[in-house]
Enzyme design. Structure first.
Site, mmCIF file in Angstrom:
data_model
loop_
_atom_site.group_PDB
_atom_site.id
_atom_site.type_symbol
_atom_site.label_atom_id
_atom_site.label_comp_id
_atom_site.label_asym_id
_atom_site.label_seq_id
_atom_site.Cartn_x
_atom_site.Cartn_y
_atom_site.Cartn_z
ATOM 1 C CB CYS A 95 -2.211 1.220 -12.305
ATOM 2 S SG CYS A 95 -1.809 0.999 -10.570
ATOM 3 C CD GLU A 150 2.837 6.378 -7.935
ATOM 4 O OE1 GLU A 150 2.766 5.180 -8.225
ATOM 5 O OE2 GLU A 150 3.909 6.939 -7.633
#
Lengths: 490, 481
Positions: free
Chosen positions: B253, B215
């Site tokens: 993110c 990720e």
């Protein structure tokens, strides 16, 4: 415009140019449309129909593969796969609506399948036709540009692919690159959106390490020692047939899903050996070297590897059937070994050939611990009439796939994912799983501008926390108030 | 706890493997009990979590609840509600009644997993994958980020108090400990963090052929189309401000990295942004600090380039003692400057102006794929174009960050933003092996499949094959030699 399947050296520079070209085609959107994908699949189907003889001849040339085997295992499976894709593709390409979460209410949510981009499919030699096309069909159906690298260990199929494939498919998006280590290395230096590899773990490590540099996701279809457990409570005649055809009827044991070794009880082993012997004779005659229905060993390197397994001291003495070999013909007779030591090479390495060791245990349940003490295989087989044993096997044995009362057929069911676990690899394909393997599932969340609650924004005050807590706990009244935009001011 | 001696790690990993082999983690009862305990941890230790996050990041406790604790509670409850059906597996379609007898897909745990989490949502990003790993019946090692030491300490102290510590372990430590952990063989590695470290993780995993999920991040753009109603405009700007500065102050993110706005609309947008920022952040306490001096310096240096500095229209002030940077807006910094090529991960918001908002599609083409694309628009055709012509982990219309809350869509990246998806059922699947089980019987035999093969068998097959493949088998069903 470079020649395809050409003799000019294929180095990193040429690989880069090719990938850039394909990426350009992809960015232009050539591969996105349903029509393009269908056109390619139809072309592949046409290719199989029109050039069947050429492919069969190549397969025979590589491995002396019997025509029947080629037809059954390779040609017809790929044809069936193409037909399935053509039938289902439109449906698979549709976005899927999913319920949206209450925490994002009001909103609608979808999952959209989109292609990854430019993918690399590195193929193996044993089912050089089927294993080449199955992932390629998936990649194309998912809307990607594709590069195939056929195995140099099957030079006839590699050559025929390089020659015939470009005549049918869109060369601005689909390419074939022939070659060995040098060409593969050049390919692995490029940035791909996915790499699909079928083969062995040694090369898989090299591929995954190269992929890591570009954070490229990979699918690895590897092998392992697929065990067959034979419970005395079974229909022995049929069991013997299904084992023999799964072992020697599949590329003469050179298949990742071939039964590698058998585990059965000490008391049942003699009967099993007899049944296997008589079935072998029934299928291949008294002198199997004369039978046209047995593939050969692919090359002298593998021949040497297999004879090494067989000639190990404590193994050769335990041969109960077969053992004959002919190096010039690359022929090894169907061979059964009884109770080779568990630490011998034949019992620790994937055989990938016509040698079948049988290991005996006291009772059939003991076979479970034998299997569990080893790396997870691609497939695990059990022959039994005992439902309880079946259940226990399916639930506790970990393998890529489990098949009860037969061998190798799991490959033919397009509704089951085909792939390994642990040392046998990761990622799966076949049917829709191929389409998914080469797609990105993109979440699409759509909101309106209503339902603005100031509670989500700073400045953070105690009552906001209380409100959020209620919202998380699904309090309906709080939700309604929040939807109304309460409270209206800070 | 600093370095772990390799001997300690050896025995820790061995213990986990033994526990997993014993079958303990497979039962529904065990998984349910762990999830329920996790819920208890979140409820009972809320204050401790607030304190840890305040210490690590200066995060306001309402933000912590909204982004971490609350989300985790939702996720655990979702897993508890659905676990039984996830574990049940499903029947696969059988084309014929008897061949094969039955086919189903049985999910099984992978084994012993390694989870690396990140510092920006140190509790959230540790426990969210843990929920999935436990639901799927695995044993786990969790390695929290050392850049959020108070949270790491919290986890090391409390996880053993609530969860089965023969199956779930927390290993604290710096980068070296992470590297040591990577030497072992795991059944899967889950990593949240930067691409640089992602490469190291995947290379180490390659040595054991361990599957990984990464990720990562990227530059998530927000596209603001012209919106006619002022109410909608304000709502959009609220969401943009929340999407940029509202979660960990831009260090997230899926945060908005930069904006696309049409030239003629940009001054309106800037004014609205300024007013909303002032309204949301009257005090510094609502803004999480920049996590370390190193990140502060990284962000400051993004503004050093004179052309970049010259494009600042709001904010820009830096306080290196407090590790604080004002919310900063820039208009059209040079496209090749670092602020436009690297993921910002901070409170600086560049705005790129376009003649026509749909030009953003051309701009995004060929750029690394981000974790998310946000578009604020009513134009249905534009939405369709964005879905079809751009690629990102996910795409969200008229809001930002909230996709994190939605358990029914997969969460994860594509291309440079990573691979492997989780949340909800996707977490369960990520940490499971979907094992096909095919069952046949002894009373249907296709004798044509056996050698010796001859032309008649082949002819027979070809003839029958004129029907589709499964039709062929249907016919074979009735035949016995």
């Amino acid at each position: 415009m470079e020649e395809l399947g050409q003799k000019v050296s294929f180095d990193s520079k040429r690989a880069k140019e090719m990938v850039n070209e394909l990426r350009g085609s992809f960015e232009e959107g050539k591969t996105m449309g349903y029509e393009w994908r269908v056109e390619q699949l139809k072309a592949i189907l046409r290719m199989i129909n029109e050039r069947e003889a050429d492919f069969m001849a190549a397969l025979h040339s590589n491995l002396s593969k019997p025509y029947f085997e080629s037809f059954l295992h390779e040609i017809s499976l790929v044809r069936a796969s193409c037909s399935l894709f053509l039938k289902q593709l439109k449906h698979w390409m549709k976005p899927v609506k999913v319920p949206a979460a209450i925490t994002t209410y009001p909103s609608t949510a979808h999952i959209v399948s989109e292609p990854l981009g430019v993918v690399l499919v590195i193929l193996t030699w044993n089912y050089s036709f089927m294993l080449s096309l199955e992932p390629v069909i998936g990649a194309i159906a998912a809307g990607n540009a594709v590069v195939l690298k056929p195995s140099e260990v099957a030079p006839a199929t590699s050559a025929i692919f390089a020659k015939i494939f470009p005549e049918y498919v869109d060369n601005s998006c689909i390419r074939v690159v022939e070659g060995a280590i040098h060409e593969t290395t050049a390919l692995l230096e490029q940035r791909w959106d996915k790499i699909f590899y079928t083969g062995n773990s040694r090369v898989a490590k090299i591929i995954m390490t190269a992929a890591a540099k570009n954070l490229t996701p990979v699918i690895l279809e590897l092998g392992g020692k697929s065990p067959v457990v034979v419970d005395p409570d079974c229909d022995l005649k049929i069991v013997a047939k299904r084992i023999v055809v799964g072992k020697w009827g599949c590329n003469n044991g050179q298949a990742c899903v071939s039964p590698d070794y058998i585990i059965t009880t000490k008391s049942f082993a003699p009967q099993l050996v007899d049944a296997l012997k008589s079935t072998l004779e029934g299928f291949y005659g008294k002198d199997p070297q004369q039978s046209k229905d047995l593939s050969r060993i692919v090359n002298s390197e593998h021949f040497g590897r297999l004879t090494r397994l067989l000639d190990e001291d404590r193994v050769y003495d335990n041969v109960v059937h077969g053992g004959q070999r002919d190096e010039k013909q690359l022929f090894i007779a169907p061979t059964i070994v009884l109770d080779a030591p568990l630490d011998s090479l034949i019992m620790t390495e994937e055989i990938f050939g016509p040698l079948l060791p049988i290991t005996t245990v006291n009772k059939v349940e003991d076979s479970f611990s034998v299997i569990k003490s080893r790396p997870k295989p691609l497939s695990a087989y059990l022959f039994t009439k005992n439902k309880k044993l079946e259940e226990k096997f399916a639930m506790t044995i970990s393998a890529g796939g489990i098949l009860i009362n037969d061998t190798t057929l799991q490959v033919t069911n397009p509704d089951l994912p085909f792939g390994g676990v642990g040392e046998s690899g990761f990622g799966s394909y076949h049917g829709k799983f191929s389409f998914d393997a080469f797609s990105h599932k993109k979440g699409v969340l759509s909101r309106g501008f209503g339902g603005e609650t100031p509670a989500r924004y700073p400045p953070y005050t105690p009552w906001k926390q209380a409100l959020l807590r209620d919202l998380i706990n699904g309090s309906i009244i709080t939700l309604i108030l929040a939807l109304l935009g309460w409270p209206w001011r800070e | 706890m600093g370095f772990m001696e390799s001997v300690e790690l050896d025995s820790l990993v061995e213990e986990l493997r033994n526990t997993f082999e014993s079958g303990k983690t497979r039962s529904f009862a065990w998984r349910k009990a762990q999830l329920k305990s996790l819920l208890k941890l979140l409820e009972e230790k809320e204050e401790d979590i607030f304190m840890a996050l305040h210490k690590d990041l200066g995060k306001h406790h309402v933000e912590v609840f909204r982004d971490e604790i609350g989300v985790l509670i939702k996720s655990v409850n979702y897993a508890l509600d659905n676990l039984k059906s996830w574990m049940a597996g499903k029947k696969a379609y059988i084309p014929l009644a008897a061949f094969p007898s039955s086919a189903e897909i049985v999910p099984e745990p992978l084994g012993v997993l390694l989870l690396f989490s990140s510092w920006n949502f140190p509790i959230g990003l540790s426990l969210e994958p843990l929920i999935g790993a436990i639901s799927a019946g695995n044993a786990v090692v969790l390695k929290p980020s050392e850049i959020a030491p108070a949270s790491s300490e919290f986890l090391a102290k409390n996880i053993p108090l609530y969860l089965d510590n023969k199956s779930v372990k927390v290993v604290q430590g710096c980068q070296k400990v992470g590297e040591q952990l990577l030497q072992y063989k795991w059944d899967k590695i889950f990593f949240t963090g930067s691409s640089r470290v992602g490469r190291i993780v995947m290379s180490a995993a390659a040595k054991h052929l361990t599957p990984v999920a990464l990720e990562l991040g990227g530059k998530c753009p927000a596209i603001i189309d012209s919106l006619s109603s002022s109410k909608d405009r304000q709502a959009a700007i609220n969401r943009v401000v929340g999407g940029k500065w509202g979660s960990c102050y831009g260090q997230v993110c899926i945060g908005i990295d930069y904006l696309f706005v049409e030239e003629k609309f940009v001054s309106v947008v800037i004014e609205l942004l300024k007013a909303t920022i002032k309204r949301f952040y009257p005090k510094r306490e609502y803004m999480t600090k920049i996590v370390t001096k190193q990140h502060f310096q990284r962000l400051s240096s993004l503004l050093k380039d004179p052309e970049v500095a010259g494009s600042i229209v709001y904010g820009g002030s830096l306080d290196s003692d407090a590790l604080f940077i004002e919310p900063t807006i820039l208009v059209n910094p040079p496209l090749d400057s670092e602020i436009m090529t690297e993921e910002i991960f901070g409170p600086l918001l560049p705005i790129i102006t376009l003649k026509n908002i749909e030009d953003c599609i051309g701009f995004l083409r060929g750029k690394p794929k981000p974790l998310a694309i946000y578009a604020f628009t009513h134009n249905e055709n534009f939405k369709k174009r964005l879905i079809a012509e751009t690629s990102s982990g996910s795409i969200i219309f008229n809001d930002a960050i909230v996709q994190y809350l939605c358990d029914t869509i997969p969460f994860g990246g594509v291309g440079a933003s990573g691979f492997g998806q989780y949340h909800g059922k996707f977490s369960f699947e990520l940490f499971s092996h979907a094992k096909p089980v095919l069952r046949r019987n002894f009373w249907t035999e296709f004798t044509f499949r056996y050698p010796p093969w001859d032309e008649s068998k082949l002819k027979f097959m070809r003839l029958l094959y004129r029907f589709d493949y499964f039709g062929l088998l249907l016919l074979m069903l009735g035949l016995k030699r």
